[in-house]
Scaffold this active site. Structure first.
Site, PDB file in Angstrom:
ATOM      1  N   GLY A  69       0.833  -1.190   0.000  1.00  0.00           N
ATOM      2  CA  GLY A  69       0.000   0.000   0.000  1.00  0.00           C
ATOM      3  C   GLY A  69       0.871   1.245   0.000  1.00  0.00           C
ATOM      4  O   GLY A  69       2.061   1.182   0.332  1.00  0.00           O
ATOM      5  N   CYS A 100       5.297  -6.099   1.648  1.00  0.00           N
ATOM      6  CA  CYS A 100       5.621  -4.671   1.592  1.00  0.00           C
ATOM      7  C   CYS A 100       4.964  -3.926   2.774  1.00  0.00           C
ATOM      8  O   CYS A 100       5.344  -4.141   3.909  1.00  0.00           O
ATOM      9  CB  CYS A 100       5.221  -4.085   0.240  1.00  0.00           C
ATOM     10  N   TYR A 101       3.936  -3.105   2.533  1.00  0.00           N
ATOM     11  CA  TYR A 101       3.242  -2.449   3.639  1.00  0.00           C
ATOM     12  C   TYR A 101       2.709  -3.505   4.613  1.00  0.00           C
ATOM     13  O   TYR A 101       2.685  -3.279   5.830  1.00  0.00           O
ATOM     14  CB  TYR A 101       2.091  -1.596   3.115  1.00  0.00           C
ATOM     15  N   HIS A 187       7.915  -7.768  -3.570  1.00  0.00           N
ATOM     16  CA  HIS A 187       6.627  -8.182  -4.131  1.00  0.00           C
ATOM     17  C   HIS A 187       6.764  -9.503  -4.875  1.00  0.00           C
ATOM     18  O   HIS A 187       7.189  -9.534  -6.032  1.00  0.00           O
ATOM     19  CB  HIS A 187       6.092  -7.109  -5.089  1.00  0.00           C
ATOM     20  N   GLU A 189       4.411 -11.279  -6.021  1.00  0.00           N
ATOM     21  CA  GLU A 189       3.287 -11.472  -6.939  1.00  0.00           C
ATOM     22  C   GLU A 189       3.567 -10.964  -8.347  1.00  0.00           C
ATOM     23  O   GLU A 189       2.837 -11.319  -9.291  1.00  0.00           O
ATOM     24  CB  GLU A 189       2.025 -10.804  -6.384  1.00  0.00           C
ATOM     25  N   ASP A 245     -17.981 -12.902 -21.985  1.00  0.00           N
ATOM     26  CA  ASP A 245     -18.607 -12.812 -20.662  1.00  0.00           C
ATOM     27  C   ASP A 245     -20.109 -13.077 -20.739  1.00  0.00           C
ATOM     28  O   ASP A 245     -20.640 -13.901 -19.988  1.00  0.00           O
ATOM     29  CB  ASP A 245     -18.360 -11.430 -20.045  1.00  0.00           C
ATOM     30  N   LYS A 390     -10.915 -12.818 -15.926  1.00  0.00           N
ATOM     31  CA  LYS A 390     -11.200 -13.048 -17.340  1.00  0.00           C
ATOM     32  C   LYS A 390     -10.705 -14.406 -17.809  1.00  0.00           C
ATOM     33  O   LYS A 390     -11.410 -15.124 -18.528  1.00  0.00           O
ATOM     34  CB  LYS A 390     -10.546 -11.947 -18.187  1.00  0.00           C
TER      35      LYS A 390
END
Length: 534
Positions: A69, A100-101, A187, A189, A245, A390
């Site tokens: 964040g 991180c945060y 990070h 991710e 979708d 998606k």
């Protein structure tokens, strides 16, 4: 952000399904954490960092991840996990990973010291691992990881030990085995951390023992059973466009309640070439969906006459669509006797946008109507794709047996070709663009690159150029081709198209489409450009 709002946003699906809870502190990467966990076939949900204990206790939480964040944990007004959530974590022994945060939040809560570093750290950095760390199993002693921070940990909380450092920061990874807590300053991710996915998997599956059973076939069966109970003998209406979708949502609903699902396709005159005919065949004839098509081309194009400003085009098309859909919905309600439900194709990124932490002054975007459907339509929402990204929608489409071209269709804007015909939208200019766009898509499939591209389309520019065809001079329209690659559409790169394919597309458009004598290729990336031109 109200307790009731957070509660509504958190209730996505089966409360009995085990999940990893991701608490979002406003990081631009929070949705990537969710994607990486889902890629392990582990179910997860993203919550605001302000989520309450009562909401989390409604679910079977196997582990909690605290996101990054932009705030500083020591500043007044910065976000913090609710005290009751920490008590729940302690009582139930839930493992926690702070990123991180999120790591700084762990340090702040448990007595460490976080303060600004002498140097900020952004980008790829070499991390040196120290000692034994369960979530670092499979890593070498030095690994490249992605950093993005100004604050850093200066003192480790009591009970925590260091397990990673960089030249700029002594504590970039910490752990407390007794509390089952880990903190990472980097990070894992993002793809810029090459072995970050190993770290996440070690936590999600190795530490949390989260079941890797999130499969789309099972999800389809679960939804069908659930919606049958919810709808009973009632009826459902929904707008379809032919995109992946709405196609997947419509097929799911049809499998659940058959002809009691009423689909409506509105042809606004700005669809792809022969689109309404193709959608009718695919959904009505091939999939057996109860579908009616409203040809409102003249109405839409009449209202667009003389309009050149992009936002005005969008508002005209959106407002007209709402009027037509409401009129058709009323007809369906009158003929069926009752219709209490509206099908909506909300995806999980929309939900994330609604529940992500944005600070106390942020306006929360809601997704409780389609394109601004009026509140007078007192219908209950059914959102079968609300839990899915998606790529998961495509996977679900494959599991349902939907044909490959339908499953892998590129996104198409709601206003359609009206925002790809730059300047005034006329029937003739739409026809020219439809033909050029159709050739582009044909060639991408022919060269077997369609699935390598996230979005591809043609744009008709409001300029003309001089050309020579045969022995005569021409003065005709310019067409630009736009093809991009991206994973999330937040950023995008132009597709490096082979010259042979580029030449084939250009030759066919100029030779076959009357009204175009020049084809250009858009090599802009996002940012600074957007994917669409208008």
């Amino acid at each position: 952000m109200s307790e009731e709002y957070l509660k509504q946003s958190s209730q996505l699906g089966n409360l009995e399904r085990p999940q990893v809870a991701i608490l979002d502190f406003g990081s631009q990467y929070s949705h990537l954490i969710a994607r990486r966990v889902r890629e392990m076939n582990v179910y997860c949900e993203l919550y605001s960092c302000l989520v309450t204990r009562s909401i989390l206790e409604e679910h079977k939480i196997t582990g909690i991840i605290l996101s990054g964040g932009p705030s500083s944990v020591y500043e007044e007004g910065s976000p913090h996990v609710e005290k009751g959530v920490w008590e729940m974590i302690k009582e139930k022994g839930i493992p926690v990973l702070g990123i991180c945060y999120g790591m700084q939040e762990l340090a702040f809560v448990f007595g460490g010291r976080v303060a600004p570093g002498q140097e900020r750290e952004y980008g790829k950095t070499t991390m040196k691992t120290t000692g034994s760390c369960k979530i670092f199993e499979g890593l070498d002693s030095e690994e490249i990881m992605w950093m993005s921070h100004g604050d850093k940990l200066h003192e480790v909380p009591e009970g925590f030990t260091k397990c990673g450092s960089t030249d700029n920061a002594e504590f970039v990874a910490i752990q407390n085995l007794e509390k089952k807590m880990w903190g990472l300053q980097f990070h894992p991710e993002v793809t810029h951390s090459p072995k970050g996915s190993i770290v996440l998997k070690n936590f999600v599956i190795g530490v949390c023992s989260s079941p890797a059973d999130w499969k789309m076939k099972d999800y389809a069966e679960e939804f069908i059973e659930s919606v049958r109970k919810q709808v009973g003998d009632g009826h459902v209406i929904g707008a379809v466009s032919g995109g992946v979708d709405s196609t997947v949502a419509a097929v799911l609903m049809n499998r659940a309640i058959g002809d009691r699902f009423h689909a409506v396709l509105v042809d606004n005159g700005c669809l792809r070439l022969n689109e309404s005919t193709k959608v009718l065949k695919r959904l009505r004839e091939d999939c057996g969906i109860n579908l009616r098509c409203v040809n409102a081309s003249e109405l839409f194009l009449g209202k667009l006459a003389g309009v050149t400003e992009p936002e005005k085009k969008r508002k005209i098309i959106g407002g007209t669509f709402i009027d037509i859909f409401q009129e058709e919905a009323n007809k369906i309600i009158e003929s069926s006797g009752a219709c209490d439900f509206l099908l909506q194709g909300t995806l999980y990124p929309d939900v994330i946008e609604s529940i992500s932490y944005k600070g106390p002054s942020a306006t929360i975007k809601t997704h409780h109507n389609v394109g601004g459907l009026p509140a007078s339509m007192k219908l209950k929402l059914i959102e079968p794709l609300r839990e899915l990204f998606k790529d998961e929608v495509r996977e679900l489409g494959v599991a349902l047996g939907i044909d490959e071209p339908s499953v892998w269709r590129h996104p198409f804007p709601g206003p359609g070709l009206a925002i790809r015909v730059l300047g005034e939208v006329t029937p003739d200019r739409v026809k020219i663009l439809q033909e050029a766009d159709d050739i582009l898509i044909q060639e991408l499939w022919k060269f077997n690159v369609y699935r390598d591209i996230a979005q591809a389309f043609a744009v008709l520019l409001p300029v003309k150029s001089v050309g020579v065809m045969g022995d005569g001079r021409t003065y005709e329209n310019v067409c630009s081709i736009r093809c991009v690659t991206t994973t999330d559409f937040m950023t995008a790169e132009f597709y490096r198209m082979p010259y042979e394919l580029m030449e084939s597309i250009s030759n066919r458009i100029i030779n076959e489409v009357r009204g175009i004598n020049r084809v250009c290729y858009d090599i802009s990336s996002k940012p600074p450009a957007t994917v669409e031109w208008e």
